[in-house]
Design a protein around this motif. Structure first.
Motif, PDB file in Angstrom:
ATOM      1  N   ARG A   1       0.857  -1.186   0.000  1.00  0.00           N
ATOM      2  CA  ARG A   1       0.000   0.000   0.000  1.00  0.00           C
ATOM      3  C   ARG A   1       0.892   1.234   0.000  1.00  0.00           C
ATOM      4  NH1 ARG A   1      -3.710  -1.817   5.030  1.00  0.00           N
ATOM      5  NH2 ARG A   1      -1.573  -1.960   5.858  1.00  0.00           N
ATOM      6  N   ALA A   2       0.467   2.255  -0.732  1.00  0.00           N
ATOM      7  CA  ALA A   2       1.274   3.474  -0.845  1.00  0.00           C
ATOM      8  C   ALA A   2       1.504   4.102   0.523  1.00  0.00           C
ATOM      9  CB  ALA A   2       0.571   4.463  -1.765  1.00  0.00           C
ATOM     10  N   VAL A   3       2.739   4.495   0.794  1.00  0.00           N
ATOM     11  CA  VAL A   3       3.066   5.223   2.013  1.00  0.00           C
ATOM     12  C   VAL A   3       2.615   6.671   1.824  1.00  0.00           C
ATOM     13  CG1 VAL A   3       4.911   6.018   3.522  1.00  0.00           C
ATOM     14  CG2 VAL A   3       5.034   3.727   2.484  1.00  0.00           C
ATOM     15  N   PRO A   4       1.700   7.159   2.639  1.00  0.00           N
ATOM     16  CA  PRO A   4       1.151   8.511   2.430  1.00  0.00           C
ATOM     17  C   PRO A   4       2.243   9.578   2.319  1.00  0.00           C
ATOM     18  CG  PRO A   4      -0.112   7.350   4.106  1.00  0.00           C
ATOM     19  CD  PRO A   4       1.088   6.496   3.798  1.00  0.00           C
ATOM     20  N   GLY A   5       2.174  10.341   1.247  1.00  0.00           N
ATOM     21  CA  GLY A   5       3.076  11.467   1.057  1.00  0.00           C
ATOM     22  C   GLY A   5       4.462  11.139   0.549  1.00  0.00           C
ATOM     23  N   LEU A   6       4.835   9.848   0.503  1.00  0.00           N
ATOM     24  CA  LEU A   6       6.216   9.512   0.168  1.00  0.00           C
ATOM     25  C   LEU A   6       6.550   9.806  -1.300  1.00  0.00           C
ATOM     26  CD1 LEU A   6       8.966   8.437   0.897  1.00  0.00           C
ATOM     27  CD2 LEU A   6       8.099   6.105   0.606  1.00  0.00           C
ATOM     28  N   ARG A   7       5.650   9.437  -2.220  1.00  0.00           N
ATOM     29  CA  ARG A   7       5.928   9.718  -3.629  1.00  0.00           C
ATOM     30  C   ARG A   7       6.113  11.215  -3.857  1.00  0.00           C
ATOM     31  NH1 ARG A   7       4.462   5.700  -7.639  1.00  0.00           N
ATOM     32  NH2 ARG A   7       4.072   7.410  -9.084  1.00  0.00           N
ATOM     33  N   ASP A   8       5.218  12.008  -3.310  1.00  0.00           N
ATOM     34  CA  ASP A   8       5.331  13.454  -3.489  1.00  0.00           C
ATOM     35  C   ASP A   8       6.639  13.979  -2.907  1.00  0.00           C
ATOM     36  OD1 ASP A   8       2.893  13.514  -4.743  1.00  0.00           O
ATOM     37  OD2 ASP A   8       1.772  14.179  -2.976  1.00  0.00           O
ATOM     38  N   ALA A   9       7.030  13.450  -1.749  1.00  0.00           N
ATOM     39  CA  ALA A   9       8.274  13.886  -1.126  1.00  0.00           C
ATOM     40  C   ALA A   9       9.478  13.517  -1.984  1.00  0.00           C
ATOM     41  CB  ALA A   9       8.403  13.270   0.270  1.00  0.00           C
ATOM     42  N   MET A  10       9.446  12.325  -2.580  1.00  0.00           N
ATOM     43  CA  MET A  10      10.535  11.898  -3.450  1.00  0.00           C
ATOM     44  C   MET A  10      10.644  12.809  -4.663  1.00  0.00           C
ATOM     45  SD  MET A  10      12.212   9.250  -2.207  1.00  0.00           S
ATOM     46  CE  MET A  10      13.095   8.867  -3.709  1.00  0.00           C
ATOM     47  N   PHE A  11       9.517  13.086  -5.300  1.00  0.00           N
ATOM     48  CA  PHE A  11       9.548  13.924  -6.497  1.00  0.00           C
ATOM     49  C   PHE A  11       9.971  15.359  -6.166  1.00  0.00           C
ATOM     50  CE2 PHE A  11       6.713  10.619  -8.395  1.00  0.00           C
ATOM     51  CZ  PHE A  11       7.540  10.320  -9.473  1.00  0.00           C
ATOM     52  N   ALA A  12       9.574  15.857  -5.001  1.00  0.00           N
ATOM     53  CA  ALA A  12       9.984  17.201  -4.599  1.00  0.00           C
ATOM     54  C   ALA A  12      11.490  17.261  -4.384  1.00  0.00           C
ATOM     55  CB  ALA A  12       9.247  17.618  -3.327  1.00  0.00           C
ATOM     56  N   ARG A  13      12.042  16.225  -3.749  1.00  0.00           N
ATOM     57  CA  ARG A  13      13.478  16.197  -3.515  1.00  0.00           C
ATOM     58  C   ARG A  13      14.236  16.089  -4.839  1.00  0.00           C
ATOM     59  NH1 ARG A  13      16.195  18.637  -0.625  1.00  0.00           N
ATOM     60  NH2 ARG A  13      14.746  18.095   1.056  1.00  0.00           N
ATOM     61  N   VAL A  14      13.758  15.264  -5.751  1.00  0.00           N
ATOM     62  CA  VAL A  14      14.404  15.104  -7.052  1.00  0.00           C
ATOM     63  C   VAL A  14      14.390  16.425  -7.825  1.00  0.00           C
ATOM     64  CG1 VAL A  14      14.143  14.024  -9.336  1.00  0.00           C
ATOM     65  CG2 VAL A  14      14.018  12.629  -7.270  1.00  0.00           C
ATOM     66  N   ALA A  15      13.253  17.117  -7.804  1.00  0.00           N
ATOM     67  CA  ALA A  15      13.165  18.406  -8.497  1.00  0.00           C
ATOM     68  C   ALA A  15      14.146  19.413  -7.906  1.00  0.00           C
ATOM     69  CB  ALA A  15      11.740  18.944  -8.422  1.00  0.00           C
ATOM     70  N   ASP A  16      14.287  19.400  -6.594  1.00  0.00           N
ATOM     71  CA  ASP A  16      15.206  20.324  -5.935  1.00  0.00           C
ATOM     72  C   ASP A  16      16.653  20.036  -6.346  1.00  0.00           C
ATOM     73  OD1 ASP A  16      15.859  22.295  -3.625  1.00  0.00           O
ATOM     74  OD2 ASP A  16      17.023  20.511  -3.121  1.00  0.00           O
ATOM     75  N   ILE A  17      17.020  18.752  -6.358  1.00  0.00           N
ATOM     76  CA  ILE A  17      18.391  18.377  -6.724  1.00  0.00           C
ATOM     77  C   ILE A  17      18.668  18.694  -8.196  1.00  0.00           C
ATOM     78  CG2 ILE A  17      19.953  16.410  -7.031  1.00  0.00           C
ATOM     79  CD1 ILE A  17      18.559  15.152  -4.545  1.00  0.00           C
ATOM     80  N   ALA A  18      17.697  18.406  -9.057  1.00  0.00           N
ATOM     81  CA  ALA A  18      17.883  18.623 -10.497  1.00  0.00           C
ATOM     82  C   ALA A  18      18.071  20.095 -10.844  1.00  0.00           C
ATOM     83  CB  ALA A  18      16.688  18.056 -11.266  1.00  0.00           C
ATOM     84  N   ALA A  19      17.588  20.989  -9.973  1.00  0.00           N
ATOM     85  CA  ALA A  19      17.710  22.424 -10.233  1.00  0.00           C
ATOM     86  C   ALA A  19      19.101  22.961  -9.890  1.00  0.00           C
ATOM     87  CB  ALA A  19      16.647  23.183  -9.439  1.00  0.00           C
ATOM     88  N   ARG A  20      19.926  22.152  -9.257  1.00  0.00           N
ATOM     89  CA  ARG A  20      21.259  22.615  -8.866  1.00  0.00           C
ATOM     90  C   ARG A  20      22.229  22.530 -10.046  1.00  0.00           C
ATOM     91  NH1 ARG A  20      21.509  18.808  -3.428  1.00  0.00           N
ATOM     92  NH2 ARG A  20      19.529  19.563  -2.523  1.00  0.00           N
ATOM     93  N   PRO A  21      23.145  23.453 -10.159  1.00  0.00           N
ATOM     94  CA  PRO A  21      24.144  23.396 -11.242  1.00  0.00           C
ATOM     95  C   PRO A  21      24.932  22.085 -11.201  1.00  0.00           C
ATOM     96  CG  PRO A  21      24.187  25.529 -10.154  1.00  0.00           C
ATOM     97  CD  PRO A  21      23.288  24.653  -9.321  1.00  0.00           C
ATOM     98  N   GLY A  22      25.092  21.472 -12.358  1.00  0.00           N
ATOM     99  CA  GLY A  22      25.877  20.250 -12.447  1.00  0.00           C
ATOM    100  C   GLY A  22      25.176  18.991 -11.982  1.00  0.00           C
ATOM    101  N   HIS A  23      23.914  19.102 -11.615  1.00  0.00           N
ATOM    102  CA  HIS A  23      23.164  17.943 -11.132  1.00  0.00           C
ATOM    103  C   HIS A  23      22.061  17.588 -12.133  1.00  0.00           C
ATOM    104  CE1 HIS A  23      25.138  19.215  -7.473  1.00  0.00           C
ATOM    105  NE2 HIS A  23      24.723  18.136  -6.833  1.00  0.00           N
ATOM    106  N   ALA A  24      22.113  16.375 -12.655  1.00  0.00           N
ATOM    107  CA  ALA A  24      21.048  15.872 -13.527  1.00  0.00           C
ATOM    108  C   ALA A  24      20.343  14.730 -12.801  1.00  0.00           C
ATOM    109  CB  ALA A  24      21.623  15.374 -14.849  1.00  0.00           C
ATOM    110  N   LEU A  25      19.026  14.814 -12.709  1.00  0.00           N
ATOM    111  CA  LEU A  25      18.268  13.801 -11.982  1.00  0.00           C
ATOM    112  C   LEU A  25      16.810  13.875 -12.415  1.00  0.00           C
ATOM    113  CD1 LEU A  25      18.663  11.658  -9.694  1.00  0.00           C
ATOM    114  CD2 LEU A  25      17.836  13.401  -8.102  1.00  0.00           C
ATOM    115  N   ALA A  26      16.197  12.717 -12.645  1.00  0.00           N
ATOM    116  CA  ALA A  26      14.793  12.688 -13.074  1.00  0.00           C
ATOM    117  C   ALA A  26      14.241  11.291 -12.847  1.00  0.00           C
ATOM    118  CB  ALA A  26      14.680  13.050 -14.554  1.00  0.00           C
ATOM    119  N   LEU A  27      12.923  11.192 -12.888  1.00  0.00           N
ATOM    120  CA  LEU A  27      12.287   9.877 -12.876  1.00  0.00           C
ATOM    121  C   LEU A  27      12.702   9.120 -14.129  1.00  0.00           C
ATOM    122  CD1 LEU A  27      10.188   7.843 -11.699  1.00  0.00           C
ATOM    123  CD2 LEU A  27       8.494   8.980 -13.162  1.00  0.00           C
TER     124      LEU A  27
END
Length: 348
Positions: free
Chosen positions: A149-175
């Protein structure tokens, strides 16, 4: 004779031909499909590559050899397409096909969008092309609990963290791939290191860096897409005879889909953008309401992802792992052709 059951057929992707599968192509298909295997071998031999028969017949499994893209892809395609051709079509009416990631190329041949021989040509070329990419790889994270069963809020938290990291210079990250209960993220080394350090806690297994995998389904694979579009012409494609569901959940309908558009998707978006396997399964069961789902070999690791994708939409009342297990015992609907008992139920 009872009426045929409708079936959704799914082909697996990378990482499914392992030690346990060594020798399985010859063992399961050598007598029935000797001529077709010989054609696959001839294609490899003409390119100066070890043949499928040689690789499948190796004395021992070698991670450094068998897990390479240029070896894994032809082995997986061969095992999958020969399994598909083994399905008893008098008992099962295949109403749609799908695949996970590299399994899309198997699905193209299953659906008749390309010939079986050209499907091998595509998978073989893409196995080599998949190694043409920038530095990086993939990391697997679980986002469901032990009951699937989906852990409440976890997917959204993962995607938010990935978006934050991907916005940094020199960092490429995506689903990279959405597997329902698990998410594969891909990127360069800086992006992956940051994600491992900063990801929110996840249940079950620890995050797993997939050995030998590149940053698949991201723009870092542009070199692979460029090679594919140069080597594999649109003339290989035709209108499919069975509907296909791709990694966006888009349906390529039989007899009416544009071959040129399928070529463009297969060697563009499919390589460079996220592959939503969970959505492809969900769309397929909603659109075609299959009586059964048949998972082709090699391996059966995709079974959990299929079940988790169905649980996410409460398909036929499934809400957790126990529901799925109970259903499989009382009225099974998911058949893995890598499991001997289940294989016997679907082959002719």
């Amino acid at each position: 004779m009872s009426a045929r059951k409708s079936a959704l057929v799914i082909a697996p992707g990378r990482g499914t031909y392992g030690k346990a599968e060594l020798g399985s192509i010859a063992r399961l298909h050598g007598d029935r499909f000797a001529e077709l295997i010989a054609d696959f071998d001839a294609q490899r031999a003409a390119r100066g590559e070890p043949t499928v028969s040689e690789l499948d017949g190796a004395e021992r499994f070698s991670v450094s050899t068998h897990m390479r893209g240029d070896v894994a892809a032809p082995l997986i395609y061969s095992a999958s397409i020969l399994d598909f051709l083994s399905i008893d079509r008098e008992a099962y009416d295949v109403v749609a096909v799908a695949g996970n990631s590299m399994g899309w190329y198997s699905a193209l041949a299953m659906g008749g969008a390309v010939s079986v021989a050209d499907g091998f040509r595509i998978a073989n070329a893409m196995g080599t092309n998949s190694q043409a990419h920038g530095p990086g790889g993939q990391i697997l994270f679980q986002v469901v609990d032990e009951d699937w069963r989906a852990v409440p809020g976890l997917r959204d938290a993962m995607f938010a963290r990935v978006a934050d990291i991907a916005a940094r210079p020199g960092h490429a990250l995506a689903l990279s791939i959405d597997l329902g209960g698990m998410l594969l993220f891909a990127g360069n080394e800086a992006g992956l290191a940051a994600l491992l350090a900063e990801a929110p806690p996840t249940p079950g297994r620890d995050p797993l860096r997939l050995a030998g995998h590149g940053p698949f389904h991201t723009p870092l694979m542009q070199g692979s897409a460029d090679k594919a579009q140069t080597q594999l012409p649109p003339s290989l494609f035709a209108k499919p005879m069975i509907s296909l569901v791709d990694g966006r959940g888009h349906i390529w309908r039989r007899h009416s889909s544009d071959p040129a558009a399928m070529w463009d998707y297969s060697f563009g978006h499919q390589i460079l953008a996220p592959y939503d396997f969970a959505l492809s399964v969900q769309v397929a069961v909603k659109e075609y309401a299959p009586d059964v789902i048949i998972l082709l070999g090699p391996g059966d690791t995709l079974g959990g992802a299929i079940a988790q994708s169905l649980i996410a939409i409460e398909w036929q009342g499934l809400t957790n792992k126990m529901d799925f297990s109970d259903r499989q015992r009382s009225a099974p609907f998911l058949f893995s052709m890598s499991r001997t008992d289940q294989r016997k139920k679907v082959i002719y």
